[in-house]
Scaffold this motif. Sequence first.
Motif, mmCIF file in Angstrom:
data_model
loop_
_atom_site.group_PDB
_atom_site.id
_atom_site.type_symbol
_atom_site.label_atom_id
_atom_site.label_comp_id
_atom_site.label_asym_id
_atom_site.label_seq_id
_atom_site.Cartn_x
_atom_site.Cartn_y
_atom_site.Cartn_z
ATOM 1 N N PRO A 256 78.374 63.206 39.388
ATOM 2 C CA PRO A 256 78.698 63.217 37.962
ATOM 3 C C PRO A 256 78.541 61.821 37.336
ATOM 4 C CG PRO A 256 80.695 63.399 39.269
ATOM 5 C CD PRO A 256 79.544 63.443 40.216
ATOM 6 N N LYS A 257 78.180 61.830 36.075
ATOM 7 C CA LYS A 257 78.014 60.584 35.339
ATOM 8 C C LYS A 257 79.400 60.037 34.972
ATOM 9 C CE LYS A 257 75.665 58.774 31.301
ATOM 10 N NZ LYS A 257 74.826 59.100 30.163
ATOM 11 N N ILE A 258 79.639 58.775 35.288
ATOM 12 C CA ILE A 258 80.919 58.148 34.967
ATOM 13 C C ILE A 258 80.775 57.422 33.640
ATOM 14 C CG2 ILE A 258 82.614 56.434 35.683
ATOM 15 C CD1 ILE A 258 81.837 57.082 38.574
ATOM 16 N N ILE A 259 81.627 57.782 32.707
ATOM 17 C CA ILE A 259 81.576 57.167 31.393
ATOM 18 C C ILE A 259 82.697 56.124 31.316
ATOM 19 C CG2 ILE A 259 81.810 57.560 28.936
ATOM 20 C CD1 ILE A 259 80.490 60.233 29.351
ATOM 21 N N VAL A 260 82.295 54.916 31.001
ATOM 22 C CA VAL A 260 83.230 53.801 30.899
ATOM 23 C C VAL A 260 83.344 53.417 29.438
ATOM 24 C CG1 VAL A 260 83.655 51.421 31.594
ATOM 25 C CG2 VAL A 260 82.630 53.004 33.213
ATOM 26 N N THR A 261 84.562 53.221 28.984
ATOM 27 C CA THR A 261 84.788 52.877 27.583
ATOM 28 C C THR A 261 84.689 51.368 27.357
ATOM 29 O OG1 THR A 261 87.171 52.581 27.849
ATOM 30 C CG2 THR A 261 86.383 54.833 27.353
ATOM 31 N N GLU A 262 84.553 51.017 26.108
ATOM 32 C CA GLU A 262 84.551 49.603 25.729
ATOM 33 C C GLU A 262 85.866 48.951 26.156
ATOM 34 O OE1 GLU A 262 83.892 46.823 21.749
ATOM 35 O OE2 GLU A 262 84.020 48.996 21.535
ATOM 36 N N GLU A 263 86.959 49.653 25.969
ATOM 37 C CA GLU A 263 88.274 49.130 26.350
ATOM 38 C C GLU A 263 88.342 48.849 27.850
ATOM 39 O OE1 GLU A 263 92.010 47.612 26.255
ATOM 40 O OE2 GLU A 263 90.739 48.018 24.526
ATOM 41 N N GLN A 264 87.740 49.694 28.662
ATOM 42 C CA GLN A 264 87.728 49.457 30.113
ATOM 43 C C GLN A 264 86.923 48.206 30.457
ATOM 44 O OE1 GLN A 264 86.441 53.565 30.890
ATOM 45 N NE2 GLN A 264 88.066 53.654 32.446
ATOM 46 N N TRP A 265 85.816 48.021 29.785
ATOM 47 C CA TRP A 265 85.030 46.804 29.999
ATOM 48 C C TRP A 265 85.857 45.569 29.605
ATOM 49 C CZ3 TRP A 265 80.860 45.715 32.707
ATOM 50 C CH2 TRP A 265 79.940 46.718 32.975
ATOM 51 N N VAL A 266 86.498 45.637 28.456
ATOM 52 C CA VAL A 266 87.290 44.503 27.974
ATOM 53 C C VAL A 266 88.447 44.219 28.926
ATOM 54 C CG1 VAL A 266 88.800 43.694 26.104
ATOM 55 C CG2 VAL A 266 86.594 44.757 25.559
ATOM 56 N N GLN A 267 89.132 45.265 29.367
ATOM 57 C CA GLN A 267 90.244 45.075 30.308
ATOM 58 C C GLN A 267 89.752 44.438 31.603
ATOM 59 O OE1 GLN A 267 93.493 45.302 29.792
ATOM 60 N NE2 GLN A 267 93.804 44.544 31.864
ATOM 61 N N GLN A 268 88.643 44.923 32.106
ATOM 62 C CA GLN A 268 88.045 44.337 33.315
ATOM 63 C C GLN A 268 87.710 42.864 33.075
ATOM 64 O OE1 GLN A 268 86.300 44.409 37.178
ATOM 65 N NE2 GLN A 268 87.331 46.112 36.271
ATOM 66 N N GLY A 269 87.188 42.572 31.893
ATOM 67 C CA GLY A 269 86.857 41.192 31.543
ATOM 68 C C GLY A 269 88.082 40.293 31.485
ATOM 69 N N ILE A 270 89.160 40.790 30.895
ATOM 70 C CA ILE A 270 90.399 40.008 30.822
ATOM 71 C C ILE A 270 90.910 39.700 32.225
ATOM 72 C CG2 ILE A 270 92.853 40.143 30.193
ATOM 73 C CD1 ILE A 270 91.931 41.671 27.646
ATOM 74 N N GLU A 271 90.926 40.712 33.067
ATOM 75 C CA GLU A 271 91.426 40.522 34.437
ATOM 76 C C GLU A 271 90.564 39.535 35.209
ATOM 77 O OE1 GLU A 271 91.631 44.496 36.012
ATOM 78 O OE2 GLU A 271 93.135 45.088 34.515
ATOM 79 N N ARG A 272 89.260 39.668 35.102
ATOM 80 C CA ARG A 272 88.361 38.769 35.831
ATOM 81 C C ARG A 272 88.408 37.350 35.273
ATOM 82 N NH1 ARG A 272 84.352 40.657 39.323
ATOM 83 N NH2 ARG A 272 84.606 42.853 39.781
ATOM 84 N N PHE A 273 88.464 37.226 33.956
ATOM 85 C CA PHE A 273 88.546 35.901 33.338
ATOM 86 C C PHE A 273 89.817 35.193 33.803
ATOM 87 C CE2 PHE A 273 89.449 32.783 30.054
ATOM 88 C CZ PHE A 273 88.200 32.256 29.757
ATOM 89 N N ALA A 274 90.907 35.921 33.881
ATOM 90 C CA ALA A 274 92.174 35.355 34.322
ATOM 91 C C ALA A 274 92.131 34.903 35.781
ATOM 92 C CB ALA A 274 93.306 36.359 34.121
ATOM 93 N N GLN A 275 91.212 35.454 36.546
ATOM 94 C CA GLN A 275 91.105 35.091 37.964
ATOM 95 C C GLN A 275 90.113 33.961 38.225
ATOM 96 O OE1 GLN A 275 93.334 36.247 40.064
ATOM 97 N NE2 GLN A 275 94.113 37.424 38.344
ATOM 98 N N GLY A 276 89.184 33.718 37.300
ATOM 99 C CA GLY A 276 88.192 32.688 37.597
ATOM 100 C C GLY A 276 87.370 32.216 36.416
ATOM 101 N N GLY A 277 87.770 32.563 35.209
ATOM 102 C CA GLY A 277 87.044 32.103 34.031
ATOM 103 C C GLY A 277 85.728 32.831 33.838
ATOM 104 N N VAL A 278 84.842 32.209 33.073
ATOM 105 C CA VAL A 278 83.576 32.864 32.738
ATOM 106 C C VAL A 278 82.709 33.110 33.968
ATOM 107 C CG1 VAL A 278 83.491 32.097 30.335
ATOM 108 C CG2 VAL A 278 82.496 30.658 32.110
#
Length: 184
Positions: A2-24
């Motif tokens: 099945p095709k997994i649909i990811v929302t903009e909010e999920q991308w942003v949340q993932q970005g916040i978590e990753r940025f908090a762990q190591g920056g850009v």
Amino acid sequence: MPKIIVTEEQWVQQGIERFAQGGVEELVIEKMAVSLGCSKSSFYWYFSSRAIFIQQIIEKWRERTTQQIIADSNVHATADERIIVVLSRMFGTTGRGDFLFYLRKLSLKDDAYRSILNEVEQLRMEFMQQLLVQRGFQSEQAYQKSWMLYHYYLGWYERHKQETLSDEGVQRHVEVIYKEWIFS
């Protein structure tokens, strides 16, 4: 499959978590796509560039960590209650990475991010100053206390950022700050 649909909010949340762990450096689109279980092309469905993505995660972080805390505290009737809410949120955010550190690092390279960082920190201090004025302090004294409190918080956070503190521990700390420092 099945095709997994990811929302903009999920991308942003993932970005916040990753940025908090190591920056850009942690904002590698391919790695985020794998983590989210989607193709990297879905990133470009929402964001025209990595720079736009970084701006959005910083804006969402600002909204959650400053604007939302202010809004949440404003539902309380008294300045004392609002001060306690703000202090509890400030000192209850350990164990989640170091977004502010990496934003500060990014701000050294880019004036736009320096401006955002300065705005966030100024807003935080001014809000506490307003609460202290409502509580009866003169404006200058309230500003000095809010400035000292914010800078104390930065050092305290640096010391405790990798820990997960209990609610009771946070509340004891907030009580000490509130009773012994702010109103001493």
